[in-house]
Design a protein around this motif. Structure first.
Motif, PDB file in Angstrom:
ATOM      1  N   ARG A  90       0.973  -1.307  -0.251  1.00 52.38           N
ATOM      2  CA  ARG A  90       0.206  -0.071  -0.055  1.00 52.38           C
ATOM      3  C   ARG A  90       0.869   1.266   0.160  1.00 52.38           C
ATOM      4  O   ARG A  90       0.865   2.015   0.857  1.00 52.38           O
ATOM      5  N   LYS A 129     -20.078  -0.409   4.141  1.00 54.78           N
ATOM      6  CA  LYS A 129     -19.529  -0.357   2.760  1.00 54.78           C
ATOM      7  C   LYS A 129     -20.639   0.267   1.812  1.00 54.78           C
ATOM      8  O   LYS A 129     -21.687  -0.096   1.862  1.00 54.78           O
ATOM      9  N   LYS A 131     -20.931   2.302  -2.368  1.00 57.20           N
ATOM     10  CA  LYS A 131     -20.452   2.321  -3.640  1.00 57.20           C
ATOM     11  C   LYS A 131     -18.974   3.188  -3.750  1.00 57.20           C
ATOM     12  O   LYS A 131     -18.233   2.933  -4.538  1.00 57.20           O
ATOM     13  N   PRO A 220     -12.513   4.567  -0.255  1.00 60.14           N
ATOM     14  CA  PRO A 220     -12.261   3.152  -0.120  1.00 60.14           C
ATOM     15  C   PRO A 220     -10.953   2.826   0.349  1.00 60.14           C
ATOM     16  O   PRO A 220     -10.670   2.033   1.004  1.00 60.14           O
ATOM     17  N   THR A 221      -9.912   3.875   0.356  1.00 62.28           N
ATOM     18  CA  THR A 221      -8.525   3.698   0.749  1.00 62.28           C
ATOM     19  C   THR A 221      -8.453   3.425   2.373  1.00 62.28           C
ATOM     20  O   THR A 221      -7.336   3.456   2.988  1.00 62.28           O
ATOM     21  N   ASP A 227      -4.924  -5.423   0.979  1.00 56.08           N
ATOM     22  CA  ASP A 227      -5.638  -5.704  -0.394  1.00 56.08           C
ATOM     23  C   ASP A 227      -7.163  -4.935   0.215  1.00 56.08           C
ATOM     24  O   ASP A 227      -7.730  -5.389   1.047  1.00 56.08           O
ATOM     25  N   ILE A 228      -7.260  -3.572  -0.500  1.00 51.69           N
ATOM     26  CA  ILE A 228      -8.454  -2.855  -0.128  1.00 51.69           C
ATOM     27  C   ILE A 228      -9.768  -3.338  -0.763  1.00 51.69           C
ATOM     28  O   ILE A 228     -10.885  -2.775  -0.301  1.00 51.69           O
ATOM     29  N   THR A 229      -9.511  -4.428  -1.499  1.00 52.34           N
ATOM     30  CA  THR A 229     -10.920  -5.167  -2.099  1.00 52.34           C
ATOM     31  C   THR A 229     -11.377  -6.424  -1.374  1.00 52.34           C
ATOM     32  O   THR A 229     -12.389  -7.095  -1.723  1.00 52.34           O
ATOM     33  N   ASP A 230     -10.609  -6.823  -0.243  1.00 54.45           N
ATOM     34  CA  ASP A 230     -10.647  -7.935   0.202  1.00 54.45           C
ATOM     35  C   ASP A 230     -11.661  -7.803   1.634  1.00 54.45           C
ATOM     36  O   ASP A 230     -11.306  -7.359   2.637  1.00 54.45           O
ATOM     37  N   PHE A 231     -12.950  -8.224   1.128  1.00 54.77           N
ATOM     38  CA  PHE A 231     -13.825  -7.995   2.348  1.00 54.77           C
ATOM     39  C   PHE A 231     -14.777  -9.165   2.875  1.00 54.77           C
ATOM     40  O   PHE A 231     -15.770  -9.319   3.520  1.00 54.77           O
TER      41      PHE A 231
END
Length: 563
Positions: A90, A129, A131, A220-221, A227-231
């Motif tokens: 990151r 979360k 959009k 989002p950051t 990994d900022i897309t791993d939820f």
């Protein structure tokens, strides 16, 4: 230790008792900035807890202002530490980390909530979360973050790592940290509310607060993750949570550091005062150190300080380099914190009391540092709660820790004896979740963990070649915590224990001056009672009231009539 002259800097020459509470808070932030900029740590230093990192945390300067150390522990150890392991994946975090490393902003760590305390796994703050990021919200008063200093009152920007439940499509995906700007130099950011708490009694003040969030929008950051897309929902939520708060375990090891130097300062102050303070005797003045009732508190504090000072760096080495098992690392942190803090809580009030009225005043250090010490009991984990968890895990043999051989010392024999005794109770009750285990075993948790610490510290002192007189005093000090066991199990009855103390005191007393010098703490001691000359100089700096008022004759007559 990295050499510096921080104790000579003008910021550390200011006496807190001469300034207001808010001036003290402001001074704590200025001092923290000075320390950070003096050590110039890198992100790697913090992430890997380098020798330079530990040198800062163990610098005696930290024992002079616990409000300053509180800022440093959260800012460096927790905030920068948590962010540091994500920088490689990151790079967008680098500017923030660099800003924090320069102390251009203060990092705070918002984990615990008012209604949950140590049960931080069950927090209620949510990060929902959307959009285009997340919405951070405090659902009710019980979910407010308690008690890191979040006010904008002292002219420095603050940014927080806020632990919150990640909500995705209405589902709780586990607790995560989020980067949240709290305030600029002048005011709070929109949606962030800080309620300043009153000062903790008798301590160096800080702007401790209750912090809440009213639908704060985050990008989002903001999520603290490589990994900022791993939820994804973690397979093992509790283990995942412990991984999120991984710096707490290291903090548990770090927070006792100032109290070791505070023990050294207490021994030095009490020792020097006892040598020059006298009472009138037959034909000559008698120093109060001549009395055994004064000798024991001084010698005990001195021996404990020397043994803890020797043990602590060895414990750090073991935890950071000699074990790869994070459970054992945390166990060592708990043992060290428990042992250091409980020694501190016994030695400091006893020494302060033996300094009489002088020991009650802020300018003589001991009364204030005693109150400050109460905060470390709960910082980075409440001692009793930590001990309950560790003791249960050791009894269940989920892992082992390297205890000294029971044949190596009386203290080691004691630690092993307590462990075996409680394992026997566990075997007899059969279930560690039973009411009998709760009633008979858990109340022993802290005493046994501390006994293990005594044995480890004594073994480290033996290995390092500390003077036998110091070892003997320390052994007596530890025996005092469980005299019945030594009477029942090794035939050391009450009178034998007293005689053992007498022999140890008599042998150590002639070397007291040498031991006090060996503490290497004098440069950090400003208590004026250490010498008669220092006291007279200090008194000359205090407000002095004189006048020319004359009592009215009528007032004099009333006094005479009353007599």
């Amino acid at each position: 230790m990295y050499s510096n002259k921080l104790h000579e800097h003008p910021l550390f020459k200011i006496r807190n008792e001469h300034i207001s509470k808010d001036e003290s808070v402001s001074l704590a932030y200025q001092r923290a900035r000075l320390v950070v900029r003096t050590y110039r740590l890198t992100a790697a230093d913090v992430e890997h807890c380098s020798p330079k990192f530990w040198s800062m945390m163990t610098d005696p300067i930290c024992s002079l202002d616990i409000a300053m150390f509180t800022i440093l522990a959260a800012h460096v150890g927790l905030t920068i530490g948590t962010l540091s392991r994500h920088i490689r994946r990151r790079p967008d975090l680098r500017p923030l980390v660099d800003k924090l490393l320069r102390f251009d902003a203060v990092g705070i760590y918002l984990l615990t909530e008012r209604g949950h305390g140590l049960d931080a796994f069950n927090i209620e703050t949510t990060a929902t979360k959307t959009k285009d990021g997340f919405i951070l919200h405090t659902p009710r008063e019980e979910a407010t973050k308690f008690m890191p200093a979040s006010t904008p009152a002292f002219g420095i920007p603050k940014v927080a790592l806020v632990n919150a439940k990640l909500i995705v499509d209405g589902q709780n995906r586990g607790a995560r940290f989020f980067i949240v700007p709290i305030c600029n130099e002048h005011e709070m950011y929109r949606g962030v509310i800080s309620t300043r708490l009153p000062t903790r009694s008798g301590t160096n003040p800080l702007d401790f607060s209750i912090t809440q969030f009213d639908n704060v929008r985050l990008p989002p950051t903001a999520i603290v993750a490589s990994d900022i897309t791993d939820f994804a929902l973690p397979e093992r939520p509790l283990e995942a949570w412990w991984d999120e708060v991984w710096r707490i375990q290291l903090g548990t090891m770090a927070v006792p550091a100032p109290w070791i130097n505070a023990l050294k300062a207490t021994a030095f102050i009490g020792g020097r005062y006892s040598m020059h303070r006298t009472i009138v005797g037959k034909g000559s003045d008698i120093p109060i150190i001549s009395f055994r009732t004064q000798q024991w508190p001084v010698l005990n504090a001195t021996a404990v300080a020397m043994v803890m000072d020797n043990w602590f760096p060895r414990s750090i080495k073991f935890a950071m380099a000699d074990t790869t098992d994070h459970r054992v690392r945390h166990a060592m942190s708990v043992i060290v914190k428990t042992t250091v803090c409980r020694h501190f809580q016994r030695c400091v009030p006893e020494m302060a009391e033996r300094c009489g009225a002088q020991g009650t005043f802020e300018h003589n250090y001991m009364a204030k540092i005693e109150n400050d010490g109460k905060g470390v009991i709960i910082a980075e984990g409440d001692i009793l709660t930590l001990c309950i968890r560790l003791f249960s895990e050791l009894l269940l043999e989920r892992y082992t820790i390297p205890m000294p051989s029971p044949s190596s010392s009386l203290l080691a024999r004691h630690a092993w004896g307590l462990m075996e005794e409680n394992k026997g109770i566990l075997r007899s009750v059969g279930d560690h979740r039973s009411e009998s285990f709760n009633s008979l075993v858990l109340p022993q948790s802290e005493a046994v963990i501390e006994a293990i610490g005594h044995a480890m510290a004594y073994a480290a002192a033996q290995e390092a070649g500390l003077p036998q007189t110091i070892l003997d005093i320390y052994e007596c000090s530890a025996i005092r915590q469980d005299p019945a066991w030594y009477s029942e199990n090794v035939g050391l009855n009450r009178m034998a224990q007293r005689r053992q103390e007498d022999v140890a005191d008599t042998a150590a007393l002639p070397k007291l001056n040498t031991y006090l010098d060996a503490l290497h703490i004098e440069d950090y001691v400003s208590a004026p009672i250490v010498s008669d000359a220092a006291w007279k100089t200090y008194v000359a700096s205090l407000p002095r009231y004189t006048g020319n008022a004359t009592a009215e004759p009528q007032q004099t007559q009333h006094i005479q009539a009353a007599l």
